[in-house]
Scaffold this motif. Sequence first.
Motif, PDB file in Angstrom:
ATOM      1  N   GLY A 105      -3.544-159.261 -19.021  1.00  0.00           N
ATOM      2  CA  GLY A 105      -4.338-160.366 -19.552  1.00  0.00           C
ATOM      3  C   GLY A 105      -3.475-161.466 -20.135  1.00  0.00           C
ATOM      4  O   GLY A 105      -3.730-162.657 -19.919  1.00  0.00           O
ATOM      5  N   ASP A 168     -19.419-161.531 -17.487  1.00  0.00           N
ATOM      6  CA  ASP A 168     -18.257-161.392 -18.359  1.00  0.00           C
ATOM      7  C   ASP A 168     -17.048-162.133 -17.774  1.00  0.00           C
ATOM      8  O   ASP A 168     -16.317-162.831 -18.499  1.00  0.00           O
ATOM      9  CB  ASP A 168     -17.891-159.916 -18.540  1.00  0.00           C
ATOM     10  CG  ASP A 168     -18.761-159.220 -19.564  1.00  0.00           C
ATOM     11  OD1 ASP A 168     -19.488-159.925 -20.298  1.00  0.00           O
ATOM     12  OD2 ASP A 168     -18.731-157.980 -19.640  1.00  0.00           O
ATOM     13  N   ALA A 172     -15.195-165.433 -19.463  1.00  0.00           N
ATOM     14  CA  ALA A 172     -13.773-165.479 -19.797  1.00  0.00           C
ATOM     15  C   ALA A 172     -13.094-166.675 -19.149  1.00  0.00           C
ATOM     16  O   ALA A 172     -12.336-167.412 -19.803  1.00  0.00           O
ATOM     17  CB  ALA A 172     -13.090-164.182 -19.346  1.00  0.00           C
ATOM     18  N   CYS A 176     -11.556-170.092 -21.120  1.00  0.00           N
ATOM     19  CA  CYS A 176     -10.146-170.478 -20.944  1.00  0.00           C
ATOM     20  C   CYS A 176     -10.043-171.909 -20.411  1.00  0.00           C
ATOM     21  O   CYS A 176      -9.208-172.693 -20.869  1.00  0.00           O
ATOM     22  CB  CYS A 176      -9.448-169.509 -19.996  1.00  0.00           C
ATOM     23  SG  CYS A 176      -9.211-167.864 -20.693  1.00  0.00           S
ATOM     24  N   MET A 205      -7.298-167.888 -26.195  1.00  0.00           N
ATOM     25  CA  MET A 205      -7.613-167.499 -24.821  1.00  0.00           C
ATOM     26  C   MET A 205      -7.369-166.004 -24.600  1.00  0.00           C
ATOM     27  O   MET A 205      -8.160-165.323 -23.944  1.00  0.00           O
ATOM     28  CB  MET A 205      -6.779-168.329 -23.851  1.00  0.00           C
ATOM     29  CG  MET A 205      -7.141-169.807 -23.863  1.00  0.00           C
ATOM     30  SD  MET A 205      -5.883-170.852 -23.079  1.00  0.00           S
ATOM     31  CE  MET A 205      -6.132-170.439 -21.347  1.00  0.00           C
ATOM     32  N   VAL A 208     -10.155-163.994 -26.318  1.00  0.00           N
ATOM     33  CA  VAL A 208     -11.404-164.080 -25.551  1.00  0.00           C
ATOM     34  C   VAL A 208     -11.338-163.182 -24.323  1.00  0.00           C
ATOM     35  O   VAL A 208     -12.281-162.443 -24.008  1.00  0.00           O
ATOM     36  CB  VAL A 208     -11.682-165.543 -25.137  1.00  0.00           C
ATOM     37  CG1 VAL A 208     -12.791-165.606 -24.087  1.00  0.00           C
ATOM     38  CG2 VAL A 208     -12.059-166.381 -26.338  1.00  0.00           C
ATOM     39  N   LEU A 209     -10.219-163.222 -23.632  1.00  0.00           N
ATOM     40  CA  LEU A 209     -10.071-162.405 -22.429  1.00  0.00           C
ATOM     41  C   LEU A 209     -10.167-160.915 -22.763  1.00  0.00           C
ATOM     42  O   LEU A 209     -10.811-160.142 -22.047  1.00  0.00           O
ATOM     43  CB  LEU A 209      -8.720-162.714 -21.770  1.00  0.00           C
ATOM     44  CG  LEU A 209      -8.616-162.430 -20.267  1.00  0.00           C
ATOM     45  CD1 LEU A 209      -9.494-163.391 -19.492  1.00  0.00           C
ATOM     46  CD2 LEU A 209      -7.177-162.554 -19.788  1.00  0.00           C
ATOM     47  N   THR A 211     -11.688-159.474 -25.352  1.00  0.00           N
ATOM     48  CA  THR A 211     -12.993-159.038 -25.830  1.00  0.00           C
ATOM     49  C   THR A 211     -14.061-159.103 -24.743  1.00  0.00           C
ATOM     50  O   THR A 211     -15.075-158.393 -24.833  1.00  0.00           O
ATOM     51  CB  THR A 211     -13.444-159.870 -27.041  1.00  0.00           C
ATOM     52  OG1 THR A 211     -13.357-161.270 -26.716  1.00  0.00           O
ATOM     53  CG2 THR A 211     -12.569-159.583 -28.244  1.00  0.00           C
ATOM     54  N   THR A 212     -13.871-159.929 -23.717  1.00  0.00           N
ATOM     55  CA  THR A 212     -14.858-159.992 -22.637  1.00  0.00           C
ATOM     56  C   THR A 212     -14.544-159.029 -21.499  1.00  0.00           C
ATOM     57  O   THR A 212     -15.465-158.476 -20.883  1.00  0.00           O
ATOM     58  CB  THR A 212     -14.969-161.416 -22.059  1.00  0.00           C
ATOM     59  OG1 THR A 212     -13.652-161.899 -21.740  1.00  0.00           O
ATOM     60  CG2 THR A 212     -15.637-162.352 -23.041  1.00  0.00           C
ATOM     61  N   LEU A 213     -13.261-158.811 -21.214  1.00  0.00           N
ATOM     62  CA  LEU A 213     -12.885-157.992 -20.061  1.00  0.00           C
ATOM     63  C   LEU A 213     -12.218-156.672 -20.433  1.00  0.00           C
ATOM     64  O   LEU A 213     -12.060-155.795 -19.586  1.00  0.00           O
ATOM     65  CB  LEU A 213     -11.939-158.775 -19.142  1.00  0.00           C
ATOM     66  CG  LEU A 213     -12.446-160.116 -18.610  1.00  0.00           C
ATOM     67  CD1 LEU A 213     -11.439-160.719 -17.644  1.00  0.00           C
ATOM     68  CD2 LEU A 213     -13.801-159.962 -17.931  1.00  0.00           C
TER      69      LEU A 213
END
Length: 234
Positions: A105, A168, A172, A176, A205, A208-209, A211-213
């Motif tokens: 990530g 999701d 993400a 970004c 970024m 966020v990546l 927590t979403t993926l």
Amino acid sequence: MSIGSSDAAETSITRRGRPPQTREQADEVRARIVAATAAVFTRTGSRGLNVAQIIEQAGLARPTFYRYFGNAVEPLHALLTTSNAGLVGGIRTALSGTDEPVELGIRLIDAYLDWARGHGAMLRPLFAELHDPASPVSEYRERAFDDIRASVRDTFAALGRPAPSPLDLDAALHVCEYVVFRISADAGPGAEPDPEVVAEARLTMIRVLLTTLGTRTDLEYALGLPGLFPEGAD
């Protein structure tokens, strides 16, 4: 030997009324036109793009331009194709560099930021037209997203992880994209973003990546990385 022989075609590109031109020279002129198009696009966006401004920027005659492109949009397409290839290629390379999910990530985000950094001032009009259906930029943005989605799903499959849900994954990517847009917009026309702002945006970024993926295990691993998440109050 016939003028139209394959040997002659491989060694030169002949134009009526012009001396023979080698393929290397032709490629150089084509690249010059595309570079000039980038400069004009940076100033005016796609709506202000025209042949007169491109040839003035390139220092070329109008007939020379039309030997390579039929209108002002064609070199813009060449520019956007190269931009997409750089973004998608950079992300694919990043995703093949390790099998540790959190590091993947982080590498993806760094590849995205490297791509953005390479565009300089052109990033501002590029992002301004991402969601404009009348702009060629919008079409190329969707192509890039499709390729990035496929690369992320392939990477998840290779790691033996369930594919992320479409919502999701899009959330993400859109966050970004928005963060990079904010960096370029806040810097102002032609200005370089503040390195500290870019560093903070990078952390946003990545979080966020994750927590979403990411999974709970990914987040627990990430919490041990210095500087990624704010320290709690004592």
